[in-house]
Scaffold this motif. Structure first.
Motif, PDB file in Angstrom:
ATOM      1  N   LEU A  33      37.119  -4.711  68.272  1.00  0.00           N
ATOM      2  CA  LEU A  33      36.564  -6.014  68.274  1.00  0.00           C
ATOM      3  C   LEU A  33      37.930  -6.560  70.080  1.00  0.00           C
ATOM      4  CD1 LEU A  33      34.436  -8.408  66.801  1.00  0.00           C
ATOM      5  CD2 LEU A  33      33.483  -6.692  68.088  1.00  0.00           C
ATOM      6  N   MET A  36      44.616 -12.570  72.834  1.00  0.00           N
ATOM      7  CA  MET A  36      43.947 -13.294  73.162  1.00  0.00           C
ATOM      8  C   MET A  36      42.750 -13.788  71.391  1.00  0.00           C
ATOM      9  SD  MET A  36      44.614 -16.539  75.048  1.00  0.00           S
ATOM     10  CE  MET A  36      43.005 -16.416  75.740  1.00  0.00           C
ATOM     11  N   ALA A  55      34.817   2.090  68.803  1.00  0.00           N
ATOM     12  CA  ALA A  55      33.829   1.858  68.199  1.00  0.00           C
ATOM     13  C   ALA A  55      33.013   2.747  67.950  1.00  0.00           C
ATOM     14  CB  ALA A  55      32.800   1.275  69.277  1.00  0.00           C
ATOM     15  N   SER A  56      32.875   3.812  68.345  1.00  0.00           N
ATOM     16  CA  SER A  56      31.921   4.663  67.375  1.00  0.00           C
ATOM     17  C   SER A  56      32.596   5.149  65.805  1.00  0.00           C
ATOM     18  CB  SER A  56      31.790   6.596  68.613  1.00  0.00           C
ATOM     19  OG  SER A  56      31.569   7.731  66.826  1.00  0.00           O
ATOM     20  N   ILE A 107      40.202 -17.265  69.581  1.00  0.00           N
ATOM     21  CA  ILE A 107      41.527 -18.072  69.875  1.00  0.00           C
ATOM     22  C   ILE A 107      40.945 -18.449  71.674  1.00  0.00           C
ATOM     23  CG2 ILE A 107      43.757 -18.646  69.804  1.00  0.00           C
ATOM     24  CD1 ILE A 107      43.343 -16.157  67.667  1.00  0.00           C
ATOM     25  N   GLY A 108      40.872 -18.009  71.963  1.00  0.00           N
ATOM     26  CA  GLY A 108      41.225 -18.496  73.625  1.00  0.00           C
ATOM     27  C   GLY A 108      39.547 -18.933  74.089  1.00  0.00           C
ATOM     28  N   MET A 132      34.087   3.071  63.940  1.00  0.00           N
ATOM     29  CA  MET A 132      34.193   2.045  63.440  1.00  0.00           C
ATOM     30  C   MET A 132      34.487   1.653  61.817  1.00  0.00           C
ATOM     31  SD  MET A 132      33.281  -2.096  64.445  1.00  0.00           S
ATOM     32  CE  MET A 132      31.318  -1.879  63.518  1.00  0.00           C
ATOM     33  N   GLU A 133      32.963   1.848  61.476  1.00  0.00           N
ATOM     34  CA  GLU A 133      32.137   2.337  59.759  1.00  0.00           C
ATOM     35  C   GLU A 133      33.583   2.992  59.454  1.00  0.00           C
ATOM     36  OE1 GLU A 133      31.149   0.340  58.551  1.00  0.00           O
ATOM     37  OE2 GLU A 133      30.423  -0.859  59.669  1.00  0.00           O
ATOM     38  N   GLN A 154      43.833 -23.229  64.481  1.00  0.00           N
ATOM     39  CA  GLN A 154      45.446 -23.259  64.362  1.00  0.00           C
ATOM     40  C   GLN A 154      46.114 -22.455  65.542  1.00  0.00           C
ATOM     41  OE1 GLN A 154      47.320 -26.672  62.809  1.00  0.00           O
ATOM     42  NE2 GLN A 154      48.687 -25.883  63.758  1.00  0.00           N
ATOM     43  N   LYS A 160      38.427  -3.979  72.832  1.00  0.00           N
ATOM     44  CA  LYS A 160      37.182  -4.380  73.202  1.00  0.00           C
ATOM     45  C   LYS A 160      37.120  -5.141  73.842  1.00  0.00           C
ATOM     46  CE  LYS A 160      32.075  -4.973  73.224  1.00  0.00           C
ATOM     47  NZ  LYS A 160      30.940  -5.842  72.822  1.00  0.00           N
ATOM     48  N   SER A 189      42.532 -10.432  69.656  1.00  0.00           N
ATOM     49  CA  SER A 189      43.186 -10.328  68.538  1.00  0.00           C
ATOM     50  C   SER A 189      43.025 -10.491  66.900  1.00  0.00           C
ATOM     51  CB  SER A 189      44.953 -10.297  68.452  1.00  0.00           C
ATOM     52  OG  SER A 189      45.066 -11.037  68.494  1.00  0.00           O
ATOM     53  N   ARG A 190      42.688  -9.894  66.336  1.00  0.00           N
ATOM     54  CA  ARG A 190      41.980 -10.214  65.224  1.00  0.00           C
ATOM     55  C   ARG A 190      42.189  -9.601  64.369  1.00  0.00           C
ATOM     56  NH1 ARG A 190      36.583 -12.581  65.563  1.00  0.00           N
ATOM     57  NH2 ARG A 190      36.372 -11.170  67.863  1.00  0.00           N
ATOM     58  N   GLY A 215      37.460  -4.057  54.046  1.00  0.00           N
ATOM     59  CA  GLY A 215      36.475  -3.646  54.707  1.00  0.00           C
ATOM     60  C   GLY A 215      36.756  -3.953  56.373  1.00  0.00           C
ATOM     61  N   ASN A 226      36.630   1.484  58.888  1.00  0.00           N
ATOM     62  CA  ASN A 226      35.948  -0.174  57.475  1.00  0.00           C
ATOM     63  C   ASN A 226      36.634   0.678  56.469  1.00  0.00           C
ATOM     64  OD1 ASN A 226      36.397  -2.068  59.426  1.00  0.00           O
ATOM     65  ND2 ASN A 226      33.373  -1.929  59.255  1.00  0.00           N
ATOM     66  N   ARG A 248      26.180  -2.499  66.023  1.00  0.00           N
ATOM     67  CA  ARG A 248      27.401  -2.343  66.953  1.00  0.00           C
ATOM     68  C   ARG A 248      27.112  -3.192  68.012  1.00  0.00           C
ATOM     69  NH1 ARG A 248      27.898   4.072  68.497  1.00  0.00           N
ATOM     70  NH2 ARG A 248      28.472   4.910  66.434  1.00  0.00           N
ATOM     71  N   PHE A 288      37.157  -2.655  62.582  1.00  0.00           N
ATOM     72  CA  PHE A 288      35.742  -3.777  63.374  1.00  0.00           C
ATOM     73  C   PHE A 288      36.623  -4.798  64.075  1.00  0.00           C
ATOM     74  CE2 PHE A 288      33.991  -8.437  62.339  1.00  0.00           C
ATOM     75  CZ  PHE A 288      33.074  -7.906  62.948  1.00  0.00           C
ATOM     76  N   MET A 304      48.894 -22.467  71.254  1.00  0.00           N
ATOM     77  CA  MET A 304      48.994 -21.901  72.839  1.00  0.00           C
ATOM     78  C   MET A 304      48.600 -22.908  73.346  1.00  0.00           C
ATOM     79  SD  MET A 304      46.386 -19.388  72.694  1.00  0.00           S
ATOM     80  CE  MET A 304      46.343 -18.749  74.117  1.00  0.00           C
ATOM     81  N   ILE A 346      49.488 -22.405  54.827  1.00  0.00           N
ATOM     82  CA  ILE A 346      48.645 -22.704  56.098  1.00  0.00           C
ATOM     83  C   ILE A 346      48.969 -24.137  55.564  1.00  0.00           C
ATOM     84  CG2 ILE A 346      47.051 -22.970  57.721  1.00  0.00           C
ATOM     85  CD1 ILE A 346      46.427 -20.147  55.720  1.00  0.00           C
ATOM     86  N   VAL A 347      49.910 -24.739  56.979  1.00  0.00           N
ATOM     87  CA  VAL A 347      49.796 -26.731  57.054  1.00  0.00           C
ATOM     88  C   VAL A 347      49.352 -26.759  58.308  1.00  0.00           C
ATOM     89  CG1 VAL A 347      51.132 -28.472  57.235  1.00  0.00           C
ATOM     90  CG2 VAL A 347      51.752 -26.466  55.445  1.00  0.00           C
ATOM     91  N   VAL A 348      48.904 -27.188  58.153  1.00  0.00           N
ATOM     92  CA  VAL A 348      47.530 -27.560  59.940  1.00  0.00           C
ATOM     93  C   VAL A 348      46.776 -29.273  59.708  1.00  0.00           C
ATOM     94  CG1 VAL A 348      46.437 -25.802  60.168  1.00  0.00           C
ATOM     95  CG2 VAL A 348      45.532 -27.318  58.922  1.00  0.00           C
ATOM     96  N   LYS A 385      27.017  -9.588  60.373  1.00  0.00           N
ATOM     97  CA  LYS A 385      28.604 -10.410  59.575  1.00  0.00           C
ATOM     98  C   LYS A 385      28.713 -11.008  60.413  1.00  0.00           C
ATOM     99  CE  LYS A 385      30.516  -5.910  58.884  1.00  0.00           C
ATOM    100  NZ  LYS A 385      31.865  -5.284  58.729  1.00  0.00           N
TER     101      LYS A 385
END
Lengths: 283, 618
Positions: free
Chosen positions: B47, B77, B22-23, A67-68, B25-26, A102, B50, B79-80, B39, B29, A35, B43, A107, B343-345, A61
């Motif tokens: 995050l 900002m 958080a508690s 990003i920020g 999370m698994e 990207q 958090k 976000s995942r 999975g 997943n 955790r 997570f 941003m 995706i084009v970068v 992991k």
């Protein structure tokens, strides 16, 4: 002419004296163990991390680059009057990293950011970045620096011996190297990483693994008509095997530059304890 | 009774959500099968939240509007993943609803919550029902409805949470892939936990909980897979048999659990999972009223398929375009017409393009109209899901491979090692005679592979292998290994994805790197060079020559190794046979290690007849 600043992720594992010398801004990858979320190289260093991994029941992991923080680094360079060269690990192995870069670029649209895919991992990224950093120091233009970086990318390869393939597997990056799994004999699989992970072979002892790696480098050098090589040998708590590899490489190839260092925490997450290997740039 | 919410309370509420999520999370997943079963939903959501909570706590200004705004901005900002982005959009919407306010009462709070749900919808290009979006929307609707008459925020929250939970339970009905996998939506579950955290705070319940042993999707799917294999193999013929097997497995596992001492019980997660997954599977069979084996089979098949979905787009295509005035967005849009994950970068001079498509050639042709195309890489994507990779072999169908290996073995231990190194078919064995040309030919023809490599592993068998090669219509190559260790050395360099030519070359080269010795009992009186050998004495052979003799196999083995080891060697491997005892073999292993501290020494059970030990040095 615009000055250029380099931004990269901590997975390259560039030692801090070099980071300082070339003014590189390194964004730490978040590492998750159980955790706990740790910032690579800031909250935790390789030795301590290896201890934690040993004790933990869970596999570590990594998460995507924030990003920020990338955007902040871009802005910081802009305030110094510099354009940004954001150089990252292989997009083939981590499209998320490229995505983050990207998005960060979008941003801060006022900053001139060039995102560069090194096509490498760990020490390989460092080799490509250092070539670019040196070109910048020589006062080369952005186009020239990019040309240098592209050439370095083309000529850089990475080999790594992975006594425990589980780490690569858990990271979801095993790809074709899965053929190396599941042997009843104690073997040390060797992989090459450049955009994709490919199996190179197996060694039954560290010495055999080293011989295989040296043999691979030799044929690579021959096929490219190499004049010399620069290399970084790195390890995750296996100085013995890495040291032997260093001696073998020195004896056979007389490299222009050779360093021995520890792999960073982020690299360890995907290669596992006791792994070691070499990144080499063919001149 | 809670009549209003202010900045301070919002901080407390979101911190509670964060801790509770958080508690869990698994748990979240483990539910993740959509859009990609990787999975990481729990997570990603955890995050994202958090980071927002941490940023909010650092804020000096504690008024409601500023705090909500900070939460929104910093969650974007941080976000995942897909679920993280949706959650952050929700928080942004919530913040908009609270803009300019110092404190809100129930109705306004419910309205802000609804704005959050709307914003979450708006953030997704193609909203899918049966996900977090639905859970947020329906619970927001419910909140608005109750808030019309109710002013106690706690009560409204309780009802809203209840609604969210109910909608979550219905997600499998809305999104078939969830139903097939037997789970509710992971993102939706995460959203429920976020609400639940606040509720637990109000009710004074702990915000951390030691998770029970969760039944993971992966394990459940494996259980379905084993049922499927049983049905395909004809072992399970009707539904009763499936139920019996399930009941038996559960009972055996429970018995095992009941026999465990107390202190071990806590860690017996593996056994509990067995109980949990089989109970779950049994539950599904009964709940859905599956009547016959066909229905079970198709349910099992669909469950397995959720993890092995056919890829819509097969080729991961990547290249660089070097040109002038490239417009990245435009290129991305054009690529997106041919597939997904476009995706084009890059820059206006150099664009790196990535797309999953079925028309790599068309994409390439389009790219060529823009500039110079370089570094084209087209990969036929493996349809594996990494998380299941290791446990997958069970149900894998037999396919015709490009390359297969037939090897000769003399002991069960050696056969197992050979197989683990990639050998498909073993010939011979402890009680069998050396394989004939016919035996080898049969094995070649039987093998489901177009090209076959033969490892005779015995000098006497090489001619038979060569003859079998001549007779076969398949492409066959003989790697002239004269001993098992030579065969194993060759297998170290075997690459199943390489061509037969490449493998022939690399594997043959490996043969010269290894030295083989044997320790055996002399079958008769003999004189060899200076050595006089009596019947029953133990002899050590190196490259088929008698080098040493003695009375005890271990002693002879040590002397033989001394003859074999030279400078530059790094590994000694001992394979003990039928005639040697494990304990003695282990003792020998330690003796060799002691004597050669710089060498890697390994011991394996070979199970070969005649030879006490087969020894290799490399």
């Amino acid at each position: 002419m615009t000055k250029i600043g380099i931004v990269t992720g901590s997975v390259a594992g560039i030692p801090s004296p070099l980071i300082k010398e070339y003014g590189i801004r390194v964004i730490p990858f978040p590492i998750i163990l159980g955790r706990e979320a740790l910032r690579d190289g800031m909250d935790i260093q390789p030795k301590e991390f290896l201890e934690k991994v040993k004790k933990s029941k869970e596999f570590p992991k990594t998460a995507a680059l924030p990003i920020g923080e990338l955007a902040e680094a871009y802005e910081a360079f802009m305030k110094e009057g510099k354009a940004v060269l954001s150089m990252h690990m292989s997009s083939g192995l981590s499209i998320a990293t490229h995505d983050s870069a990207q998005k960060a670029k979008e941003m801060v649209s006022e900053v001139e950011v060039e995102i560069f895919d090194t096509e490498q991992i760990i020490g390989g990224i460092q080799l490509v970045i250092l070539e670019a950093a040196r070109a910048i120091r020589k006062g080369k233009s952005k186009e020239e620096v990019l040309k240098v970086a592209r050439k370095a990318r083309e000529n850089t390869n990475l080999l790594r011996a992975l006594p425990d393939l589980e780490y690569l597997y858990r990271g979801g990056r095993i790809g074709k190297a899965k053929v190396l799994m599941g042997s009843l004999m104690k073997v040390i699989p060797i992989i090459a990483a450049k955009n994709v992970i490919t199996p190179v072979g197996k060694g039954r002892s560290p010495t055999q693994a080293n011989e295989k790696m040296v043999g691979t480098i030799k044929s690579d050098m021959e096929s490219r008509g190499a004049k010399g090589i620069k290399c970084i040998i790195e390890h995750a708590d296996n100085e013995e095997a890495a040291g032997e590899l260093k001696r073998m490489v020195e004896e056979r190839f007389h490299p222009e530059e050779i360093t021995l260092r520890e792999t960073g925490c982020c690299g360890i997450v995907h290669t596992g304890p006791q792994s070691w290997g070499i990144a080499y740039l063919i001149k | 009774m809670i009549k209003h919410c202010n900045g301070r309370r919002l901080i407390k509420a979101l911190s509670a959500s964060n801790d509770w999520l958080a508690s869990k999370m698994e748990v979240v997943n483990n539910l993740n099968v959509f859009p990609v079963p990787d999975g990481d939903t729990g997570f990603n959501m955890s995050l994202t939240l958090k980071a927002a909570v941490e940023a909010m706590k650092e804020l000096k200004d504690r008024d409601l509007s500023s705090i909500a705004k900070e939460v929104g901005t910093s969650s974007v900002m941080a976000s995942r993943g897909c679920s993280g982005v949706i959650l952050s959009q929700f928080l942004v919407g919530l913040a908009k609803g609270l803009e300019g306010k110092k404190r809100v009462e129930a109705k306004e709070l419910a309205q802000a919550f609804f704005k959050g749900a709307e914003a979450a919808y708006g953030g997704v290009r193609e909203p899918v029902e049966g996900t977090m979006l639905t859970v947020a929307k329906e619970s927001a609707r419910r909140a608005l409805e109750i808030a019309k008459e109710e002013s106690d925020i706690a009560k409204i929250l309780r009802e809203t949470h209840k609604e969210a939970q109910e909608v979550l339970e219905k997600t499998p009905e809305m999104l078939p892939v969830l139903k097939d996998a037997g789970v509710v939506d992971a993102g939706g579950a995460g959203f429920v936990y976020i609400l639940e955290g606040v509720l637990r705070l109000i009710e004074g319940k702990p915000l951390e909980e030691i998770s029970k042993v969760e039944v993971t999707v992966a394990k459940t799917i494996n259980t379905w897979r084993s049922i499927l294999v049983g049905i395909r193999g004809g072992e399970l013929k009707d539904i009763k048999e499936v139920e019996t097997i399930a009941a038996k497995t559960i009972q055996a596992a429970k018995e095992k659990l009941s026999r465990l001492p107390l202190q071990k019980l806590k860690n017996a997660t593996g056994i509990r999972r067995v109980v949990g997954t089989w109970e779950k599977v049994l539950g599904i069979i009964q709940k859905r009223g599956l009547l016959d084996i066909k229905a079970v089979r198709s349910t099992a098949q669909r469950a397995v398929d959720t993890w092995e979905r056919e890829l819509k787009y097969k080729y991961c295509t990547e290249f660089l375009i070097k040109g002038k005035d490239l417009v990245l967005k435009e290129i991305e849009n054009e690529l997106a017409r041919h597939g997904d994950c476009a995706i084009v970068v890059g820059s206006s001079e150099l664009a790196k393009c990535h797309i999953h498509t079925n028309e790599p050639d068309k994409v390439k042709a389009y790219a060529a109209t823009l500039g110079e195309v370089d570094k084209v890489k087209i990969d036929d994507m493996d349809k594996q899901h990494q998380t299941l990779l290791m446990e997958k072999e069970v149900g894998e169908a037999v396919k015709v491979k490009e390359l297969g290996i037939v090897a000769v073995s003399t002991g069960e231990g050696l056969s197992k090692i050979l197989k683990s190194m990639g050998v498909d078919e073993i010939l011979g064995g402890p009680k069998k005679l050396k394989p004939s040309v016919e035996d080898i030919s049969k094995a070649i023809e039987k093998m489901e592979a177009k090209n076959v490599i033969l490892l005779p592993n015995d000098g006497d068998i090489i001619p038979a292998a060569e003859k079998a090669k001549e007779l076969s219509k398949k492409r066959v190559e003989v790697i002239p290994a004269k001993s098992i260790p030579q065969g194993l050395a060759a297998l170290m360099d075997y690459n199943p994805e390489g061509s037969i030519e490449e493998n022939k070359e690399s594997m043959s080269q490996a043969l010269g790197r290894i030295k083989t010795g044997q320790v055996a009992k002399a079958a008769r009186i003999a004189k060899y060079k200076e050595l006089k050998i009596r019947k029953g004495e133990v002899i050590g052979l190196y490259h088929k020559e008698i080098k040493v003799k003695g009375r005890k196999p271990q002693r002879v083995a040590l002397d033989l190794i001394k003859e074999m080891v030279a400078e530059g060697d790094s590994i000694v491997t001992l394979y003990y046979g039928k005639g040697a005892r494990k304990r003695k073999a282990n003792k020998l292993l330690n003796q060799v290690k002691e004597k050669y501290p710089n060498l890697e020494v390994q011991l394996y059970f070979g199970g070969q007849p005649h030879y006490y030990y087969i020894i290799s040095v490399e």
